[in-house]
Design an enzyme around this catalytic site. Structure first.
Site, PDB file in Angstrom:
ATOM      1  N   ALA A 116       0.734  -1.191   0.059  1.00 41.90           N
ATOM      2  CA  ALA A 116      -0.050  -0.124  -0.010  1.00 41.90           C
ATOM      3  C   ALA A 116       0.873   1.248  -0.153  1.00 41.90           C
ATOM      4  CB  ALA A 116      -0.971  -0.049   1.212  1.00 41.90           C
ATOM      5  N   ALA A 117       1.849   1.303   0.715  1.00 41.63           N
ATOM      6  CA  ALA A 117       2.777   2.283   0.899  1.00 41.63           C
ATOM      7  C   ALA A 117       4.181   1.842   1.397  1.00 41.63           C
ATOM      8  CB  ALA A 117       2.305   3.497   1.561  1.00 41.63           C
ATOM      9  N   MET A 118       5.234   2.693   1.187  1.00 39.88           N
ATOM     10  CA  MET A 118       6.611   2.610   2.004  1.00 39.88           C
ATOM     11  C   MET A 118       6.994   3.518   2.472  1.00 39.88           C
ATOM     12  SD  MET A 118       8.890   0.468   2.536  1.00 39.88           S
ATOM     13  CE  MET A 118      10.499   1.549   3.643  1.00 39.88           C
ATOM     14  N   GLU A 119       7.468   3.575   4.026  1.00 41.52           N
ATOM     15  CA  GLU A 119       7.882   4.891   4.510  1.00 41.52           C
ATOM     16  C   GLU A 119       9.170   5.587   4.382  1.00 41.52           C
ATOM     17  OE1 GLU A 119       7.517   1.771   5.751  1.00 41.52           O
ATOM     18  OE2 GLU A 119       8.996   1.400   7.420  1.00 41.52           O
ATOM     19  N   ASN A 120       9.560   5.592   3.355  1.00 45.76           N
ATOM     20  CA  ASN A 120      10.933   6.117   3.244  1.00 45.76           C
ATOM     21  C   ASN A 120      10.997   7.357   3.625  1.00 45.76           C
ATOM     22  OD1 ASN A 120      11.358   3.708   1.209  1.00 45.76           O
ATOM     23  ND2 ASN A 120      10.375   4.928  -0.235  1.00 45.76           N
ATOM     24  N   HIS A 132      -0.287   5.551   8.994  1.00 44.85           N
ATOM     25  CA  HIS A 132       0.637   4.585   9.383  1.00 44.85           C
ATOM     26  C   HIS A 132       1.947   5.088   8.864  1.00 44.85           C
ATOM     27  CE1 HIS A 132       1.733  -0.024   9.291  1.00 44.85           C
ATOM     28  NE2 HIS A 132       2.692   0.679   8.472  1.00 44.85           N
ATOM     29  N   GLU A 133       2.121   5.609   7.594  1.00 43.35           N
ATOM     30  CA  GLU A 133       3.435   6.037   7.083  1.00 43.35           C
ATOM     31  C   GLU A 133       4.172   7.171   7.746  1.00 43.35           C
ATOM     32  OE1 GLU A 133       4.632   3.564   5.032  1.00 43.35           O
ATOM     33  OE2 GLU A 133       2.540   2.705   4.959  1.00 43.35           O
ATOM     34  N   HIS A 191       5.862   6.041  10.930  1.00 45.01           N
ATOM     35  CA  HIS A 191       7.161   5.264  10.582  1.00 45.01           C
ATOM     36  C   HIS A 191       8.321   6.386  10.680  1.00 45.01           C
ATOM     37  CE1 HIS A 191       6.414   1.062  10.131  1.00 45.01           C
ATOM     38  NE2 HIS A 191       5.495   1.321   9.112  1.00 45.01           N
ATOM     39  N   GLU A 242       6.305  -2.274  12.931  1.00 45.03           N
ATOM     40  CA  GLU A 242       4.948  -2.219  12.114  1.00 45.03           C
ATOM     41  C   GLU A 242       3.708  -2.275  13.318  1.00 45.03           C
ATOM     42  OE1 GLU A 242       4.617  -1.552   9.295  1.00 45.03           O
ATOM     43  OE2 GLU A 242       6.580  -1.969   8.663  1.00 45.03           O
TER      44      GLU A 242
HETATM   45 ZN   LIG Z   1       4.729   0.118   7.988  1.00 41.78          ZN
END
Ligand SMILES: [Zn+2]
Length: 1092
Positions: free
Chosen positions: A452-456, A488-489, A492, A511
């Site tokens: 869904a997404a990535m928290e870079n 959520h992201e 992070h 997570e």
């Molecule tokens: Zn996550």
């Protein structure tokens, strides 16, 4: 990283919130003062401004624990502490072997044995010593010979010694010690401090080339530099000493070791400890059309196909983009520059140092990005695209941009996410008392992404469906889901990016927190949604207890050895159980101390790594400071000791509470016992050695009132406790508001009293506990702990239920039963039962008006009502309510005839699906056409899913086959098509056959993104419930599915459970339905028939 694709619901609220001015100072100074990392971690640690507590030293300073105030803090670079953990450095183990062999040679006096004489002992010891010496010398010679061979073989691309037969144990140990690339983890003799990374991106032929200069510090003398590289063509390597007069160090040879995705440099001489060196590598590779590493993706605009290239490095794919030390504990700073054609723009974690540089004569441009803080490779990121953007900034001066397709930006589809992100940065800064660490945050919406997404850090990447919102057509649940992914992201950026799990075994540390904060952060944005107290229960707690009640589950902290294990840890256990345990801990500690503990944890480990024990330590410290106050409330716990039971053991307990067991004690006594809850053990039950320290809250109720809760710690298998105010008429209720991660069972008489209470006056029991009772009763019956009639009798109170959450818990349980029953002969008995529960409330609530969500004002106020209305329509239409069907068909007919879609956004998915299933082929074609012409991502998603609702096998087959054409259906959506066809009873066999026939294609496509693979396998198989299907699954696993990770054994266990339920419980279940629910009376305690 957000794997979630589960449905949720939501809106927005006016901007506001405060932001500390020190954040501005922080951001403004960032570029100029970000320091180079020191060469020695324990000296000259640079200072950095953060928001910290007033009294960091006095852990329970009475004054304003959470008042933000700028203080100077240090970011600890990875220090010697880390070096002592993990694998023993190579030379050591050889000497340990030696020591062991000598010690082992000494004769020992063993109890009961006659001691050998002194003389014999001396002789034996001498002989053994000689033998050992000879053996060690032989090993040393063998190694010397081997190195000689390695050195003379510089051009042979393979690793030395690969084809040599390994000898005895001694030789193997030596090989492992002296060839560190054979281990799955990187050696710790050198560690990176800084990367200068230059990448040229060729979008015309989808390749990239680069060079990286890595400053490494040598911690232990070594002749090897071992780092990660995968699928890269390495053309040159060089090593130089970083000190005045220090020249080049000759590289004897370098080679790839593909088994561990490593690049190995063998040097002519040893690097010296405490010195720094520069490693330079040039490389090139393709920008693949896939989902990991540095990959490409495309979108259509004005009839043209346009391309972009982005990264997805987590967990182990940075090594596909550049040679690096690709483990989370190897934090370093990065200076990146990207070179590409000037018609593209580029972005990375940090801002570009120069404004968009002019194109050179060749039409190319180079962008240099500011140096990052120390960070792990897995959340480094960059992208090359031609996207448009919108931007805003926080009061603290952090620039937030949203980048997406130009048409999406022009339509305003990114504005909502931009707006909430701004508010969320303030929220988290206030909550954690630690400032956002970077000067900017970009949100990038891409058409294709494995998650869904990535928290870079500073550049979070989202799949379009989880960040673009078209307010005119999006449902509340779509908006809620999107909101939670963003929440959520952003979380992070602290939990994950600022403080990173030391190793993947504790991935839940990031997570679990991010998932927990989805609910806390969304409550901040929309307080009326009450997410953490309500929706958390159905979507997290109930959801994960289904999985964690299987014997194929695993502990949340699990051992991680190789790359396959790393992918495996990203599952619902890490996310949802992690969140549920964190919530339980927060409730036991109390919010104030919990927040203080989090603040201490973040401050202590910022810019570094942490393991679970580090968190428990901080939590214990804040409790210790309040020990007196906590003791009186039973909350003076040893956090580590309590939590280890929950994190190191798989599963969870069912706690059985009985009033006055066997009538032996006075009425005020209750007996409490715990056992490992498992589905499908048929009375055999779970692991009897498992025991937990359970914080059980209990209350007693009687008709019109309920007592305040009492906290009882359960340490043993069975305990007896005293309750006040008990008599024959009072019922007991455990796990108040379901803050604990366990199920509660009662004696049948207590269930009967609780059911009577629900029928007579449900409001006496809280909304959360009403939902909890439904979920517990249903699952206890499913697992054989309770008669089948109990949950059915309990759910018969639903016509009295006016709140969303218990209905949602009930509908989840009913759909589970539906999956088991929808192909049985007596199915009508079940659907009639459901329709009877639903009818009154459904007719009372009616259908929604066609008002548009707008800015969310309407939705904000009416969220609970709208969600309940939607839930009832969904149940009514799914189980065959005629009026519901007529209404849906009328909406679709109106749409087709007028070409105006007047269906309220909140129920479009239900209406589309019902229409497709009831109406003719033309409607399917109409929806298919709309799917192609729609630009709104939320609309596209539900149109596609509606196509799976058809009764027509030909159309379903056609859809399945089309789903693998990526120009028509995005790769991440194809999985949903297959799963939804499987959900349709008419499509079940088709989807199951299609899945098996296309397994090779699917596995090639999703195999590496294990989370998607796991979702697909679970989704296609969870409906199977006949002996024949079980045989087919067994056969499939034998022939093809063994390499597919833990999803296959889990699927097998679920299907076995389904088959077993049919064998053991279906008859009782239908018997109860045939007889119908017994009348429930309040007083005297009635004759509720619980036994089926
Ligand atoms: Zn996550």
């Amino acid at each position: 990283m957000e794997c979630g694709w589960c449905p949720r619901a939501a809106t927005c609220q006016p901007a506001g919130g405060s932001s500390s001015s020190s954040t501005a100072a922080l951001a403004a100074h960032f570029l100029s003062i970000w320091p180079a990392p020191p060469s020695r971690p324990d000296k000259s640690t640079p200072t950095w401004l953060i928001l910290g507590p007033l009294s960091q030293n006095t852990c329970c300073g009475a004054s304003g624990i959470f008042k933000p105030q700028p203080v100077a803090a240090k970011f600890p670079l990875m220090g010697p502490r880390d070096l002592t953990s993990g694998v023993t450095p190579s030379g050591r183990r050889v000497s340990e072997q030696w020591a062991a062999s000598v010690t082992g040679g000494r004769p020992r006096v063993v109890g009961g044995q006659r001691p050998a004489s002194v003389h014999k002992r001396l002789v034996a010891a001498f002989a053994l010593s000689v033998v050992t010496l000879v053996a060690v010398a032989a090993v040393a010679v063998a190694l010397a010979v081997r190195f000689q061979e390695c050195g003379g073989d510089e051009e042979a691309g393979g690793p030395p010694g690969t084809d040599r037969p390994s000898g005895g144990r001694g030789e193997r140990v030596s090989a492992a010690e002296e060839e560190p690339w054979r281990r799955s983890r990187l050696p710790e003799a050198v560690r990176p401090r800084h990367y200068d990374l230059n990448v040229a991106v060729h979008m015309d032929n989808f390749t990239f080339s680069g060079d990286v200069g890595i400053d490494v510090e040598c911690l232990k003398a070594t002749r090897f530099i071992v780092l990660h590289a995968d699928r890269l063509e390495v053309s040159s390597v060089a090593v130089t000493a970083k000190r005045p007069g220090g020249g080049a160090i000759r590289v004897q040879r370098h080679f790839a070791f593909p088994a561990n995705q490593m690049l190995v440099l063998v040097l002519h001489r040893e690097l010296r400890a405490s010195r720094t060196y520069r490693l330079d590598v040039t490389f090139e590779a393709a920008i693949e059309d896939e989902l990991l590493g540095f990959f490409r993706s495309s979108y259509g605009l004005g009839g043209q196909r346009r391309y972009l290239a982005v990264t997805q490095f987590s967990p182990t794919h940075a090594r596909k983009a550049f040679p690096c030390f690709d483990e989370p504990a190897f934090k370093a700073t990065f200076s990146l520059s990207l070179r590409h054609h000037a018609r593209y723009t580029s972005l990375s974690n940090m801002p570009a140092l120069d404004a968009a540089a002019a194109a050179g004569e060749d039409g190319w441009t180079t962008r240099r990005f500011a140096r990052t803080p120390p960070m792990s490779t897995y959340y480094l990121a960059w992208a090359v695209c031609d996207f448009a953007s919108r931007e805003t900034s926080t009061e603290g001066g952090v620039t937030i941009r949203l980048l997406a397709r130009p048409d999406a930006i022009a339509s305003g589809a990114g504005d909502y996410a931009l707006h909430i992100t701004k508010r969320l940065l303030s929220f988290y800064q206030d909550f954690f008392k630690v400032a956002y660490a970077l000067p900017k945050l970009d949100l990038l919406a891409v058409p294709k992404h494995p998650y869904a997404a990535m928290e870079n850090w500073g550049l979070s990447i989202f799949v379009e469906q989880k960040i673009l919102l078209d307010a005119q057509v999006s449902s509340a649940s779509y908006q809620m889901e999107l909101t939670m992914v963003v929440v959520h992201e952003i979380c992070h950026q602290w939990f994950g990016d600022l403080v990173t799990p030391l190793w993947w075994e504790d991935v839940w540390l990031k997570e679990g927190f991010a998932h927990y904060f989805e609910y806390v952060g969304t409550d901040f944005l929309f307080p009326k949604w009450n997410m953490e107290k309500q929706r958390f229960l159905t979507d997290v707690l109930h959801e994960v207890m289904l999985l964690d009640g299987l014997s194929s589950s695993h502990p949340i902290s699990q051992e991680v050895r190789d790359a396959a294990d790393i992918d495996r840890v990203f599952d619902w256990i890490a996310y949802k159980k992690g969140a549920a345990l964190i919530r339980m801990l927060a409730n036991v500690m109390g919010q104030r101390l919990f927040r203080k503990g989090l603040n201490d944890y973040l401050l202590s480990h910022m810019y570094g790594n942490a393991a679970r024990d580090d968190l428990w330590k901080k939590m214990s410290e804040v409790i210790l400071c309040r020990v007196q106050a906590m003791r009186s409330e039973g909350r003076d716990i040893d956090v580590g000791a309590v939590m280890d039971r929950w994190t190191l053991q798989m599963g969870y307990p069912v706690v059985t509470v009985s009033k006055n067991p066997a009538g032996q004690l006075a009425t005020r006594y209750i007996s409490v016992s715990q056992e490992h809850f498992l589905y499908g053990q048929d009375g055999g039950r779970g692991n009897s050695s498992f025991q937990w320290q359970v914080p059980l809250t209990v209350a007693v109720g009687n008709g019109s009132r309920v007592s305040s809760e009492t906290l009882i710690w359960i340490h043993n298998k069975t305990e007896t406790h005293v309750m006040s105010e008990m008599d024959d008429k009072t019922w007991l209720l455990g796990n108040i508001n379901q803050t604990g991660y366990f199920r509660v069972n009662y004696d049948l008489q207590n269930w009967k009293l609780l059911i009577e209470q629900l029928h007579a006056d449900p409001q006496v029991i809280s909304v959360a506990n009403r939902a909890g009772l439904i979920d517990d009763a249903f699952n206890l019956a499913r697992a054989g702990y309770l008669p089948q009639g109990v949950p059915l009798q309990l759910m018969a109170y639903l016509p009295e239920e006016a709140s969303f959450l218990p209905w949602h818990a009930a509908s989840r349980a009913l759909y589970q039963l539906d999956k088991l029953l929808d192909r049985t002969d007596d199915y009508n008995l079940f659907s009639d039962y459901v329709l009877k529960q639903v009818a009154t409330r459904y007719h009372q609530m009616g259908w929604p008006s066609n008002a548009v969500n707008g800015e969310g004002g309407v939705l904000q106020a009416a969220y609970q009502t709208e969600e309940l209305q939607r839930e009832l329509i969904m149940l009514a239409c799914s189980f065959g309510n005629k009026q519901c069907h007529r209404q849906a068909v009328a909406y679709i007919s109106d749409w087709i005839s007028s070409n105006k879609n007047r269906i309220p956004p909140n129920i479009r998915d239900v209406v589309y699906c019902t229409g497709v299933s009831l109406m003719d082929e033309d409607v399917w074609e109409f929806i298919w056409m709309k799917f192609h012409s729609s630009n709104a991502v939320s609309e596209k998603k539900i149109l596609l899913e509606a196509l799976t609702c058809s009764d027509n096998a030909f159309l379903l087959n056609r859809l399945l086959n089309l789903s693998l054409t990526s120009e028509l259906v995005a790769e991440q959506d194809a999985i949903d098509v297959i799963i939804h066809v499987g959900r349709n009873p008419r499509g079940r066999n088709l989807a199951w056959r299609f899945f098996r026939d296309k397994w090779d294609v699917l596995d090639a496509r999703y195999g590496e993104a294990l989370f998607m693979n796991s979702k697909l396998i679970t989704g296609v198989t969870e409906f199977l419930n006949t002996e024949k299907e079980l045989d087919e699954l067994n056969e499939f696993i034998r022939s093809s599915g063994e390499g597919a990770g833990p999803a296959m054994p889990r699927a097998l266990e679920i299907v076995k459970g389904n088959v077993r339920w049919h064998r053991l419980h279906r008859r009782h279940f239908y018997q109860w339905l045939r007889k119908g629910p017994a009348p429930v009376r309040r007083s005297p305690p009635g004759d509720v028939s619980l036994a089926a």
